[in-house]
Design a protein around this motif. Structure first.
Motif, PDB file in Angstrom:
ATOM      1  N   THR A 142     -79.028-110.585  40.580  1.00  0.00           N
ATOM      2  CA  THR A 142     -79.384-109.814  41.758  1.00  0.00           C
ATOM      3  C   THR A 142     -79.949-108.434  41.419  1.00  0.00           C
ATOM      4  OG1 THR A 142     -77.144-108.950  41.891  1.00  0.00           O
ATOM      5  CG2 THR A 142     -77.610-110.962  43.110  1.00  0.00           C
ATOM      6  N   GLY A 143     -79.509-107.865  40.328  1.00  0.00           N
ATOM      7  CA  GLY A 143     -79.985-106.528  39.955  1.00  0.00           C
ATOM      8  C   GLY A 143     -79.215-105.417  40.636  1.00  0.00           C
ATOM      9  N   GLY A 144     -78.104-105.759  41.288  1.00  0.00           N
ATOM     10  CA  GLY A 144     -77.310-104.730  41.946  1.00  0.00           C
ATOM     11  C   GLY A 144     -76.001-105.303  42.444  1.00  0.00           C
ATOM     12  N   GLU A 145     -75.022-104.453  42.627  1.00  0.00           N
ATOM     13  CA  GLU A 145     -73.727-104.905  43.097  1.00  0.00           C
ATOM     14  C   GLU A 145     -73.730-105.070  44.612  1.00  0.00           C
ATOM     15  OE1 GLU A 145     -70.705-101.965  42.406  1.00  0.00           O
ATOM     16  OE2 GLU A 145     -72.143-100.332  42.647  1.00  0.00           O
ATOM     17  N   ALA A 146     -72.775-105.835  45.132  1.00  0.00           N
ATOM     18  CA  ALA A 146     -72.628-105.992  46.572  1.00  0.00           C
ATOM     19  C   ALA A 146     -72.028-104.712  47.154  1.00  0.00           C
ATOM     20  CB  ALA A 146     -71.731-107.184  46.877  1.00  0.00           C
ATOM     21  N   ILE A 147     -72.421-104.420  48.400  1.00  0.00           N
ATOM     22  CA  ILE A 147     -71.949-103.213  49.055  1.00  0.00           C
ATOM     23  C   ILE A 147     -71.544-103.574  50.470  1.00  0.00           C
ATOM     24  CG2 ILE A 147     -74.208-102.480  49.934  1.00  0.00           C
ATOM     25  CD1 ILE A 147     -73.416 -99.615  49.051  1.00  0.00           C
ATOM     26  N   THR A 148     -70.478-102.980  50.983  1.00  0.00           N
ATOM     27  CA  THR A 148     -69.980-103.359  52.296  1.00  0.00           C
ATOM     28  C   THR A 148     -70.770-102.668  53.403  1.00  0.00           C
ATOM     29  OG1 THR A 148     -68.342-101.568  52.381  1.00  0.00           O
ATOM     30  CG2 THR A 148     -67.671-103.646  51.350  1.00  0.00           C
ATOM     31  N   TYR A 149     -70.694-103.263  54.577  1.00  0.00           N
ATOM     32  CA  TYR A 149     -71.405-102.740  55.760  1.00  0.00           C
ATOM     33  C   TYR A 149     -70.982-101.308  56.045  1.00  0.00           C
ATOM     34  CZ  TYR A 149     -72.853-102.475  60.693  1.00  0.00           C
ATOM     35  OH  TYR A 149     -73.417-102.097  61.880  1.00  0.00           O
ATOM     36  N   ARG A 150     -69.703-101.050  55.943  1.00  0.00           N
ATOM     37  CA  ARG A 150     -69.185 -99.740  56.345  1.00  0.00           C
ATOM     38  C   ARG A 150     -69.433 -98.660  55.300  1.00  0.00           C
ATOM     39  NH1 ARG A 150     -66.418-100.175  60.932  1.00  0.00           N
ATOM     40  NH2 ARG A 150     -65.741-102.256  61.579  1.00  0.00           N
ATOM     41  N   GLU A 151     -69.896 -99.015  54.122  1.00  0.00           N
ATOM     42  CA  GLU A 151     -70.240 -98.005  53.121  1.00  0.00           C
ATOM     43  C   GLU A 151     -71.616 -97.394  53.367  1.00  0.00           C
ATOM     44  OE1 GLU A 151     -68.740 -98.812  48.840  1.00  0.00           O
ATOM     45  OE2 GLU A 151     -69.120-100.796  49.683  1.00  0.00           O
ATOM     46  N   LEU A 152     -72.396 -97.997  54.222  1.00  0.00           N
ATOM     47  CA  LEU A 152     -73.783 -97.584  54.420  1.00  0.00           C
ATOM     48  C   LEU A 152     -73.908 -96.602  55.576  1.00  0.00           C
ATOM     49  CD1 LEU A 152     -75.413-101.103  54.096  1.00  0.00           C
ATOM     50  CD2 LEU A 152     -75.565 -99.263  52.415  1.00  0.00           C
ATOM     51  N   PRO A 153     -74.866 -95.681  55.516  1.00  0.00           N
ATOM     52  CA  PRO A 153     -75.163 -94.851  56.692  1.00  0.00           C
ATOM     53  C   PRO A 153     -75.571 -95.744  57.862  1.00  0.00           C
ATOM     54  CG  PRO A 153     -76.267 -94.015  54.723  1.00  0.00           C
ATOM     55  CD  PRO A 153     -75.719 -95.348  54.366  1.00  0.00           C
ATOM     56  N   TYR A 154     -75.278 -95.307  59.091  1.00  0.00           N
ATOM     57  CA  TYR A 154     -75.498 -96.157  60.268  1.00  0.00           C
ATOM     58  C   TYR A 154     -76.955 -96.583  60.411  1.00  0.00           C
ATOM     59  CZ  TYR A 154     -77.923 -92.461  62.847  1.00  0.00           C
ATOM     60  OH  TYR A 154     -78.849 -91.541  63.251  1.00  0.00           O
ATOM     61  N   TYR A 155     -77.885 -95.727  59.938  1.00  0.00           N
ATOM     62  CA  TYR A 155     -79.288 -96.041  60.161  1.00  0.00           C
ATOM     63  C   TYR A 155     -79.839 -97.097  59.193  1.00  0.00           C
ATOM     64  CZ  TYR A 155     -79.302 -92.188  56.737  1.00  0.00           C
ATOM     65  OH  TYR A 155     -79.031 -91.360  55.678  1.00  0.00           O
ATOM     66  N   VAL A 156     -79.074 -97.462  58.159  1.00  0.00           N
ATOM     67  CA  VAL A 156     -79.554 -98.512  57.251  1.00  0.00           C
ATOM     68  C   VAL A 156     -79.523 -99.881  57.945  1.00  0.00           C
ATOM     69  CG1 VAL A 156     -79.178 -99.704  55.063  1.00  0.00           C
ATOM     70  CG2 VAL A 156     -78.941 -97.218  55.179  1.00  0.00           C
ATOM     71  N   ALA A 249     -89.709-106.596  43.396  1.00  0.00           N
ATOM     72  CA  ALA A 249     -89.503-105.920  42.102  1.00  0.00           C
ATOM     73  C   ALA A 249     -88.209-106.333  41.430  1.00  0.00           C
ATOM     74  CB  ALA A 249     -89.543-104.405  42.279  1.00  0.00           C
ATOM     75  N   GLY A 250     -87.778-107.592  41.653  1.00  0.00           N
ATOM     76  CA  GLY A 250     -86.583-108.088  41.014  1.00  0.00           C
ATOM     77  C   GLY A 250     -85.288-107.626  41.632  1.00  0.00           C
ATOM     78  N   ALA A 251     -85.344-106.964  42.789  1.00  0.00           N
ATOM     79  CA  ALA A 251     -84.148-106.419  43.428  1.00  0.00           C
ATOM     80  C   ALA A 251     -83.699-107.320  44.568  1.00  0.00           C
ATOM     81  CB  ALA A 251     -84.418-105.015  43.953  1.00  0.00           C
ATOM     82  N   THR A 252     -82.481-107.819  44.483  1.00  0.00           N
ATOM     83  CA  THR A 252     -81.879-108.624  45.541  1.00  0.00           C
ATOM     84  C   THR A 252     -80.699-107.858  46.101  1.00  0.00           C
ATOM     85  OG1 THR A 252     -82.558-110.705  44.526  1.00  0.00           O
ATOM     86  CG2 THR A 252     -80.772-110.806  46.115  1.00  0.00           C
ATOM     87  N   GLY A 253     -80.757-107.525  47.362  1.00  0.00           N
ATOM     88  CA  GLY A 253     -79.688-106.762  47.986  1.00  0.00           C
ATOM     89  C   GLY A 253     -80.066-105.302  48.157  1.00  0.00           C
ATOM     90  N   ILE A 254     -79.451-104.662  49.134  1.00  0.00           N
ATOM     91  CA  ILE A 254     -79.803-103.288  49.490  1.00  0.00           C
ATOM     92  C   ILE A 254     -79.476-102.301  48.368  1.00  0.00           C
ATOM     93  CG2 ILE A 254     -77.596-102.848  50.635  1.00  0.00           C
ATOM     94  CD1 ILE A 254     -81.022-101.668  51.911  1.00  0.00           C
ATOM     95  N   GLU A 255     -78.373-102.530  47.646  1.00  0.00           N
ATOM     96  CA  GLU A 255     -78.010-101.625  46.549  1.00  0.00           C
ATOM     97  C   GLU A 255     -79.015-101.713  45.413  1.00  0.00           C
ATOM     98  OE1 GLU A 255     -75.737 -98.892  44.157  1.00  0.00           O
ATOM     99  OE2 GLU A 255     -75.965 -99.262  46.309  1.00  0.00           O
ATOM    100  N   ALA A 256     -79.395-102.935  45.050  1.00  0.00           N
ATOM    101  CA  ALA A 256     -80.387-103.115  43.988  1.00  0.00           C
ATOM    102  C   ALA A 256     -81.717-102.488  44.390  1.00  0.00           C
ATOM    103  CB  ALA A 256     -80.572-104.595  43.683  1.00  0.00           C
ATOM    104  N   ALA A 257     -82.100-102.639  45.648  1.00  0.00           N
ATOM    105  CA  ALA A 257     -83.365-102.068  46.113  1.00  0.00           C
ATOM    106  C   ALA A 257     -83.338-100.544  46.050  1.00  0.00           C
ATOM    107  CB  ALA A 257     -83.657-102.541  47.530  1.00  0.00           C
ATOM    108  N   GLY A 263     -83.725 -94.879  42.658  1.00  0.00           N
ATOM    109  CA  GLY A 263     -82.799 -94.406  41.643  1.00  0.00           C
ATOM    110  C   GLY A 263     -81.510 -93.842  42.207  1.00  0.00           C
ATOM    111  N   ILE A 264     -81.113 -94.268  43.411  1.00  0.00           N
ATOM    112  CA  ILE A 264     -79.877 -93.793  44.021  1.00  0.00           C
ATOM    113  C   ILE A 264     -79.110 -94.991  44.575  1.00  0.00           C
ATOM    114  CG2 ILE A 264     -80.823 -91.537  44.638  1.00  0.00           C
ATOM    115  CD1 ILE A 264     -81.173 -92.614  47.491  1.00  0.00           C
ATOM    116  N   SER A 265     -77.861 -94.765  44.945  1.00  0.00           N
ATOM    117  CA  SER A 265     -77.086 -95.816  45.577  1.00  0.00           C
ATOM    118  C   SER A 265     -77.520 -95.966  47.034  1.00  0.00           C
ATOM    119  CB  SER A 265     -75.595 -95.471  45.514  1.00  0.00           C
ATOM    120  OG  SER A 265     -74.840 -96.369  46.305  1.00  0.00           O
ATOM    121  N   ALA A 266     -77.344 -97.170  47.565  1.00  0.00           N
ATOM    122  CA  ALA A 266     -77.659 -97.393  48.980  1.00  0.00           C
ATOM    123  C   ALA A 266     -76.777 -96.532  49.875  1.00  0.00           C
ATOM    124  CB  ALA A 266     -77.475 -98.871  49.322  1.00  0.00           C
ATOM    125  N   ARG A 267     -75.650 -96.109  49.376  1.00  0.00           N
ATOM    126  CA  ARG A 267     -74.760 -95.230  50.148  1.00  0.00           C
ATOM    127  C   ARG A 267     -75.414 -93.889  50.436  1.00  0.00           C
ATOM    128  NH1 ARG A 267     -72.246 -97.637  45.932  1.00  0.00           N
ATOM    129  NH2 ARG A 267     -70.442 -98.982  46.298  1.00  0.00           N
TER     130      ARG A 267
END
Length: 885
Positions: A142-156, A249-257, A263-267
């Motif tokens: 995937t190129g990134g770890e899984a991240i929970t819904y509640r870890e993300l800003p509301y606008y994501v 670009a090889g990124a699967t998932g919001i964190e990988a993207a 170059g930052i976390s989806a958080r």
């Protein structure tokens, strides 16, 4: 026959009163068939003058205008059409519904039983961290770890809903209104304008189905979407979607993207970044900001407007978050640390086996050193490459214990992921020569041994110096410093190529090598990582290392799966050999081919290397703190105008200067081991084997001071602080009181006393002749050749030259063809031993050689008398000029 015509039968006659036209008998809305009389607007009888018709009846009246009969018939036809249309529409819907149900049942039956449906596990992620805990990269499918819904800003999630499925929170998995809307748009546009799949349908497709665009797959997708909606909450479905959708670009998932593009976390995504990622989803390859920044900006604008339309943000916020089309999109550029991440990923299976869950890998990489190395390599390749005909470079830096601190596998990871530090194998050139010289030192040569720098031929092979010049008689120190090919070749032939391979392997070279004389010139390929690690023993005091980049591996929950240890190969260089090698390699950077390297305030040593046609140029150097190797060249193996002493040495110097900033200055190990003890087995000169204690059955050993070479009679146990004394009966250290009670037996060469019986073991050896003698009085000499009376242990005044005994055969060693004399070999270390006098008995013993007692062996010639050592080296400069091999 009476034949009469009734007035009713006349053409144009009126029907009898009370009769009705046949057409009126038709049902409402049915077609009215015209009759003959009704088809004419006039009567034939009316044309006859005076005709009154039979029976005196009045002529028929013309039809009155304005009769509504025709209008009534038209309304009847329209009403019948609408009713028929409704009827047939109902019938069509009924059959269509039956057909749809049949299709659903048919394709649904091809799915597994619903009680077996389960969300498949997400592919595991490998989170790779630098030594300070900062993220290097994520690796895995995937190129990134899984991240929970509640870890993300509301606008994501809001950006994804507004862009992909605005009615996500209302529909049941399939959006009929959305389907109708897309159908209308597509008909108006004459082509499919957009997809009609809901987020839930896309989750179903990603989790369970193939991407085939077939009717069966779409039906199954809808069935699974409804099932998902029945078994999972909207929040859970959206979380599944965000963690498994492909962003390009090889990124699967919001964190990988987020990591890949920014170059930052989806958080930590901003509103503008979240909108840009949402805009990628309809076409990840075409809309991502790396491959098409203009389209990415346009897609971001559409996403922000959709969010404002649906009330997630205000129009003002949407306008503030938009990127001006005239601006460039700033995305993360993959750096040299990705070469490290690839290397770490390749090691995972060997370290912990198959990876089934997310893991966190702690590495030894110093992120600052890594970025410094990347910048220096890039800058010098960019500035010097066009002039000197090379385009690639690599660098490996490690602590002297093998801990890798930085690795650059190429100048541009985005352009080429090929790792030239680990994967590529190239000819090391003269950087391989130290292993040849080390084999020679172990055979008994010294840095001051003389050899002839001149052309020669050996079995059809005739090595040449790179400069085409030859200096005649030189020392081995000069031969290595000035990288003279003929000297290295002569040594390899003399010590044998296999001995060179044995040394290289012991030092850390793991690539397969072939035992041929040309190995002396570095013609056999190795990678930069193993070459650099093979220099580490020179820097750390003689201990072999295994290059290591992983400190620990743990699960996401913190369970430790692997922990690095300090275990290693142990000592691979004897102290005296280490001192000789460091002496020669320091000379190589002081006045030899490596003098282009510099490192203010630190003592350093190293060796340059340039392969045939300058296709590879290397410099490997070290201090007491760090070892670094640099390679420059071309991927297609074309020639350059490089040499190891110019650009590689410059890169090494610049990087090592930065890497040593703030470190405590230390000197390279020089071979002085005063006060340290060296264990030495006692050798029976009659058999050449280790003497066995008949009382214990254990090998007999003695200890000598590595600084003086003399046997140590007493020492202090570091664990207890108790005074220990050498027990000559067993060769072991025992408490001093116990040793005093034991009979004192001299340790000597010339006779061996059985500690159990006190009798001579085997025949005595005459050190003057090397032959056994039968008389009871053995002749002994001290280290200066003075004869010792075995009865008194005092000199008798006669000088006798001792002859070395082979401890394996017990016979005298014969001079080699090259004139180098040999001493017995210490079976514990494989190193030559020297004769010293036992201060307790005045008798001679063979002990491991040490720098303080090193005596130059008889060489190919005699050491060059140099009144001013620097003047001789300056003469070499005059001969070879600025050769930088």
């Amino acid at each position: 026959m009476d034949f009469r015509i009734s007035a009713d039968d006349r053409v144009g006659s009126q029907p009898a009163k009370g009769s009705k036209p046949r057409s009126e008998a038709r049902g409402k809305g049915q077609r009215v068939e015209p009759t003959l009389g009704q088809s004419m607007p006039f009567s034939v009888a009316d044309e006859r003058v005076g005709s009154g018709g039979s029976g005196g009846g009045k002529p028929p009246k013309a039809p009155r205008r304005g009769k509504a009969q025709p209008a009534r018939k038209k309304r009847s036809r329209r009403g019948g059409f609408l009713m028929g249309l409704l009827w047939w529409g109902f019938v069509a819907c009924l059959w269509g519904g039956i057909a749809v149900i049949g299709v659903i049942v048919y394709y649904g039956a091809q799915l597994p039983s619903s009680n077996t449906w389960a969300i498949p596990d997400r592919p595991p992620n490998i989170r790779i961290l630098a030594a300070d805990g900062s993220l290097i990269s994520n690796r895995g499918a995937t190129g990134g770890e899984a991240i929970t819904y509640r870890e993300l800003p509301y606008y994501v999630p809001a950006a994804i809903i507004a862009s992909e499925d605005r009615r996500f929170m209302q529909h049941f998995g399939v959006d009929p209104l959305g389907l109708i809307s897309v159908a209308i748009e597509s008909v108006q546009a004459g082509d499919v304008t957009r997809g009609a799949s809901t987020i839930t349908q896309q989750v179903a497709k990603n989790l369970f189905l193939t991407p085939d665009q077939t009717l069966g797959r779409k039906v199954q997708e809808a069935i699974l979407a409804v099932w998902l909606e029945q078994n999972y909450t909207k929040e859970e479905i959206l979380e599944l979607y965000m963690n498994r959708v492909y962003f390009g670009a090889g990124a699967t998932g919001i964190e990988a993207a987020a990591q890949t593009y920014f170059g930052i976390s989806a958080r930590n995504l901003s509103l503008g970044q979240a909108a840009m990622l949402a805009g990628i989803l309809p076409a990840p390859s075409a809309y991502n900001p790396k491959s098409n920044p203009e389209r990415a900006i346009e897609r971001q604008r559409l996403s922000l407007n959709a969010m404002a339309r649906d009330g997630f943000i205000t129009p003002e916020e949407a306008a503030a978050a938009q990127i001006d089309p005239s601006q460039s999109v700033r995305t993360r550029v993959a750096g040299s640390e990705d070469y490290v991440a690839d290397w770490v990923e390749s090691l995972m299976t060997a370290y912990i086996g198959e990876i089934k869950d997310d893991v966190v890998v702690q590495t030894t990489i110093d992120f600052k050193m890594q970025k410094d190395a990347e910048f220096i390599v890039k800058e010098l390749v960019a500035s010097e490459g066009p002039k000197r005909g090379f385009s690639q470079g690599a660098l490996v830096a490690m602590d002297v214990d093998g801990t890798v601190r930085a690795m650059v596998g190429g100048v541009d990871y985005q352009a080429s992921q090929y790792n030239r530090a680990v994967t590529a194998k190239r000819q090391p050139g003269s950087t391989f020569k130290p292993f040849v010289y080390m084999a020679a030192m172990e055979k008994g040569y010294t840095p001051d041994t003389l050899a002839e720098d001149a052309q020669f031929e050996y079995n059809g092979w005739s090595p040449r110096n790179a400069s085409g010049k030859y200096a005649g008689t030189v020392t081995l120190r000069q031969g290595l410093a000035y990288s003279l090919n003929t000297i290295a070749a002569r040594l390899a032939i003399d010590v044998t190529p296999q001995a060179v391979i044995d040394v290289a392997t012991r030092m850390g070279i793991s690539s397969p090598l072939t035992a041929v004389p040309s190995i002396a010139l570095g013609t056999q390929e190795v990678n930069l990582l193993e070459l650099t690690s093979a220099y580490a023993p020179f820097a750390n005091g003689g201990m072999g290392v295994i290059p290591n980049v992983i400190t620990s591996i743990s699960s996401k929950s913190g369970e430790v799966l692997y922990q690095a240890s300090d275990a290693g190969p142990g000592r691979v260089i004897a102290p005296n050999i280490l001192a000789e090698m460091n002496d020669m390699l320091k000379t190589a950077v002081e006045v030899g081919t490596g003098k282009g390297a510099n490192l203010g305030g630190w003592q350093f040593a190293g060796k340059t290397g340039t392969s045939q046609s300058a296709r590879d140029a290397l410099f490997v150097g070290y201090t007491a703190a760090m070892v670094t190797g640099v390679w420059l060249g071309n991927d297609d193996d074309t020639k350059t105008t490089l040499s190891g002493g110019n650009v590689p040495a410059a890169i090494w110097s610049e990087f090592m200067t930065k890497a040593h900033a703030g470190k405590q200055v230390a000197q390279i190990p020089g071979g002085s081991y005063d006060g340290q003890l060296v264990a030495q087995p006692v050798i029976d000169p009659a058999t050449g084997q280790v003497a066995i204690d008949p009382a214990t059955g254990q090998p007999m050993t003695q200890y000598v001071d590595a600084g003086t070479g003399a046997p140590v009679q007493t020492t202090v146990d570091p664990a207890t602080g108790q005074l220990m004394q050498l027990d000559p009966a067993t060769g072991q250290y025992v408490p001093a009181t116990a040793a005093q009670a034991a009979p004192q037996q001299p340790i000597q060469t010339g006779q061996m006393i059985d500690p159990a019986t006190g009798a001579v073991v085997g025949a005595q050896i005459d050190p003057a002749t090397g032959m056994p003698i039968n008389n009871t009085g053995a002749m002994l000499v001290d280290a200066n050749g003075v004869q010792i009376d075995p009865a008194t242990g005092m000199p008798v005044g006669q000088v006798v030259q001792p002859q070395a005994i082979d401890p394996v055969t017990g016979f005298p060693l014969q001079p080699q063809s090259n004139g180098v004399g040999q001493a017995p070999i210490d079976p514990a270390t494989g190193q030559p031993m020297i004769l010293v006098v036992d201060p307790a008995t005045g008798q001679q013993v063979w002990v491991p050689s040490a720098p303080a007692q090193m005596q130059p062996p008889a060489a190919i010639g005699q050491p060059v008398p140099i009144e001013n050592e620097r003047s001789q080296r300056t003469l070499m400069d005059l001969i070879f000029g600025d050769q930088q091999n």
